[in-house]
Design a protein around this motif. Structure first.
Motif, PDB file in Angstrom:
ATOM      1  N   TRP A  84       1.894   0.267   5.694  1.00  0.00           N
ATOM      2  CA  TRP A  84       3.342   0.083   5.601  1.00  0.00           C
ATOM      3  C   TRP A  84       4.023   0.330   6.956  1.00  0.00           C
ATOM      4  CZ3 TRP A  84       7.500  -1.858   3.706  1.00  0.00           C
ATOM      5  CH2 TRP A  84       8.741  -1.260   3.942  1.00  0.00           C
ATOM      6  N   ARG A  88       6.126  -2.575   8.752  1.00  0.00           N
ATOM      7  CA  ARG A  88       7.551  -2.355   9.053  1.00  0.00           C
ATOM      8  C   ARG A  88       7.833  -2.585  10.527  1.00  0.00           C
ATOM      9  NH1 ARG A  88      10.665   3.113   6.943  1.00  0.00           N
ATOM     10  NH2 ARG A  88      12.814   2.432   7.348  1.00  0.00           N
ATOM     11  N   ARG A 115      14.760  -3.080   1.233  1.00  0.00           N
ATOM     12  CA  ARG A 115      14.273  -2.795  -0.114  1.00  0.00           C
ATOM     13  C   ARG A 115      12.860  -3.338  -0.240  1.00  0.00           C
ATOM     14  NH1 ARG A 115      18.273  -4.699  -4.714  1.00  0.00           N
ATOM     15  NH2 ARG A 115      19.559  -3.363  -3.385  1.00  0.00           N
ATOM     16  N   VAL A 116      12.002  -2.613  -0.956  1.00  0.00           N
ATOM     17  CA  VAL A 116      10.618  -3.028  -1.151  1.00  0.00           C
ATOM     18  C   VAL A 116      10.308  -3.022  -2.645  1.00  0.00           C
ATOM     19  CG1 VAL A 116       9.755  -0.665  -0.813  1.00  0.00           C
ATOM     20  CG2 VAL A 116       8.204  -2.606  -0.528  1.00  0.00           C
ATOM     21  N   THR A 123       7.201  -3.221  -5.427  1.00  0.00           N
ATOM     22  CA  THR A 123       5.761  -3.064  -5.613  1.00  0.00           C
ATOM     23  C   THR A 123       5.446  -2.999  -7.095  1.00  0.00           C
ATOM     24  OG1 THR A 123       5.739  -0.634  -5.670  1.00  0.00           O
ATOM     25  CG2 THR A 123       5.705  -1.690  -3.499  1.00  0.00           C
ATOM     26  N   TYR A 134       1.495   3.504  -4.647  1.00  0.00           N
ATOM     27  CA  TYR A 134       2.925   3.222  -4.536  1.00  0.00           C
ATOM     28  C   TYR A 134       3.779   4.260  -5.276  1.00  0.00           C
ATOM     29  CZ  TYR A 134       1.255  -1.314  -2.900  1.00  0.00           C
ATOM     30  OH  TYR A 134       0.630  -2.307  -2.201  1.00  0.00           O
ATOM     31  N   LEU A 159       8.684   5.629   3.110  1.00  0.00           N
ATOM     32  CA  LEU A 159       9.799   4.696   2.998  1.00  0.00           C
ATOM     33  C   LEU A 159      11.073   5.281   3.611  1.00  0.00           C
ATOM     34  CD1 LEU A 159       9.322   3.252  -0.613  1.00  0.00           C
ATOM     35  CD2 LEU A 159       8.706   2.181   1.564  1.00  0.00           C
ATOM     36  N   VAL A 208      15.238   2.860   2.916  1.00  0.00           N
ATOM     37  CA  VAL A 208      14.561   1.777   2.196  1.00  0.00           C
ATOM     38  C   VAL A 208      14.520   2.128   0.712  1.00  0.00           C
ATOM     39  CG1 VAL A 208      12.433   0.450   1.934  1.00  0.00           C
ATOM     40  CG2 VAL A 208      13.154   1.211   4.209  1.00  0.00           C
ATOM     41  N   HIS A 257      13.144   1.702  -3.025  1.00  0.00           N
ATOM     42  CA  HIS A 257      11.874   1.311  -3.642  1.00  0.00           C
ATOM     43  C   HIS A 257      12.118   0.869  -5.081  1.00  0.00           C
ATOM     44  CE1 HIS A 257       7.489   2.488  -4.828  1.00  0.00           C
ATOM     45  NE2 HIS A 257       7.670   1.177  -4.743  1.00  0.00           N
TER      46      HIS A 257
END
Length: 325
Positions: A211, A215, A227-228, A230, A236, A245, A249, A251
């Motif tokens: 990650w 990034r 925003r991520v 998964t 995760y 993160l 960010v 999640h």
């Protein structure tokens, strides 16, 4: 809806023509009787004189010459790409430098079914049983990225059954099985730009390190990840990944047992299987791994994407000039 006895079907035309030619009616009288113009009455009377009853059948309105029609050679190239690569109109149009509407008309002219009605492996037409998907797309790059891990069996040295065939392939002892490779991906929702690596496992430490590299890779190209998304894998859901993160960010996780929520990265997985992992018979895992950077470059820069109107993902990011993706 017309029927066999309707006026000016072949039977009605024959009656009109006989009135004019055989019974000596005037064109005006015959036209009034059959509720048509005098020009129409004359046309069918003249055709009856020349061809008889066989001339009452309708003719094709297709012109004898179409100077602006797509050349036959281009049509064959369109159909060849559809059959050999099973591409949609957008990708074919981008590859050949044509309009998407032109490719669509050619495919419809020759009766090619939509890709969603065909088997992805064989191209055989099947009945569509799935409802149309609900599509969405973020407005800017980095607003949302999709992250996932694809588990892929390694190729034994000397090649597997795709090289030797299943019957001729030697059985592999459990103690010397090649194991699995883990492909880690981050896909930008807006541009479909992809960053991917082939790693040895999917542990949380590996995911966190990947990650950080992903990034930084996107940041070098002017994309700030906000925003991520998964799945619910252990790595995760770990505190280590949450700390990586950071506060900037957000999640989001998919619904359990619902991979469609993360559909863009799942579609990327299917693409890499078809166009890299199983695109040809590799003699070893090292040979396949060596081909992966070329596939990623082609995917990001040169492969037309259907959802992007036939353009590659890099064309959606305006500040990629001079970058080596």
């Amino acid at each position: 809806m017309s029927h066999a006895n309707a006026t000016l079907t072949p039977r009605g035309r024959l009656l009109l023509a006989r009135c004019v030619v055989i019974d000596r009616w005037s064109l005006r009288r015959a036209a009034e009787r059959f509720s048509v113009s005098q020009t129409t009455a004359k046309r069918w009377a003249d055709r009856f004189r020349a061809l008889g009853e066989a001339g009452m059948v309708g003719r094709s309105s297709r012109p004898h010459h179409s100077p602006h029609r797509t050349p036959t050679r281009t049509e064959r190239r369109i159909l060849g790409l559809r059959v050999s690569r099973r591409w949609g109109p957008a990708r074919i149009a981008f590859h050949l430098g044509l309009a998407v509407s032109t490719v669509g008309r050619v495919l419809r002219r020759y009766g090619a079914p939509p890709l969603r009605f065909t088997d992805p492996a064989t191209g055989t037409r099947i009945r569509a049983s799935r409802p149309a998907p609900l599509r969405y797309e973020r407005a800017t790059p980095g607003e949302l990225v999709h992250m996932d891990v694809k588990k892929l069996g390694r190729i034994p040295d000397g090649g597997g059954h795709r090289v030797h065939g299943r019957a001729a392939a030697r059985p592999i002892k459990k103690s010397v099985k090649p194991g699995y490779a883990f492909l880690h991906h981050v896909i930008d929702d807006h541009s479909r730009l992809a960053y991917s690596e082939i790693l040895a496992d999917e542990r949380r430490e590996t995911v966190v390190a990947f990650w950080a590299r992903a990034r930084a890779w996107f940041a070098d190209r002017g994309i700030t990840i906000e925003r991520v998304l998964t799945d619910n894998g252990c790595a995760y859901r770990s505190k280590l990944f949450a700390a990586a993160l950071g506060d900037n960010v957000t999640h989001k996780r998919t619904r359990p047992y619902r991979p469609q929520t993360n559909g863009k990265v799942e579609r990327f997985n299917r693409t890499l299987l078809e166009e890299w992992a199983y695109a040809r018979a590799y003699a070893s895992e090292a040979e396949r791994v060596a081909a992966y950077p070329d596939f990623l470059h082609r995917y990001n820069h040169h492969r037309g994407h259907t959802a992007l109107g036939g353009l590659p993902p890099a064309d959606r990011v305006t500040n990629l000039a001079g970058q080596n993706i």
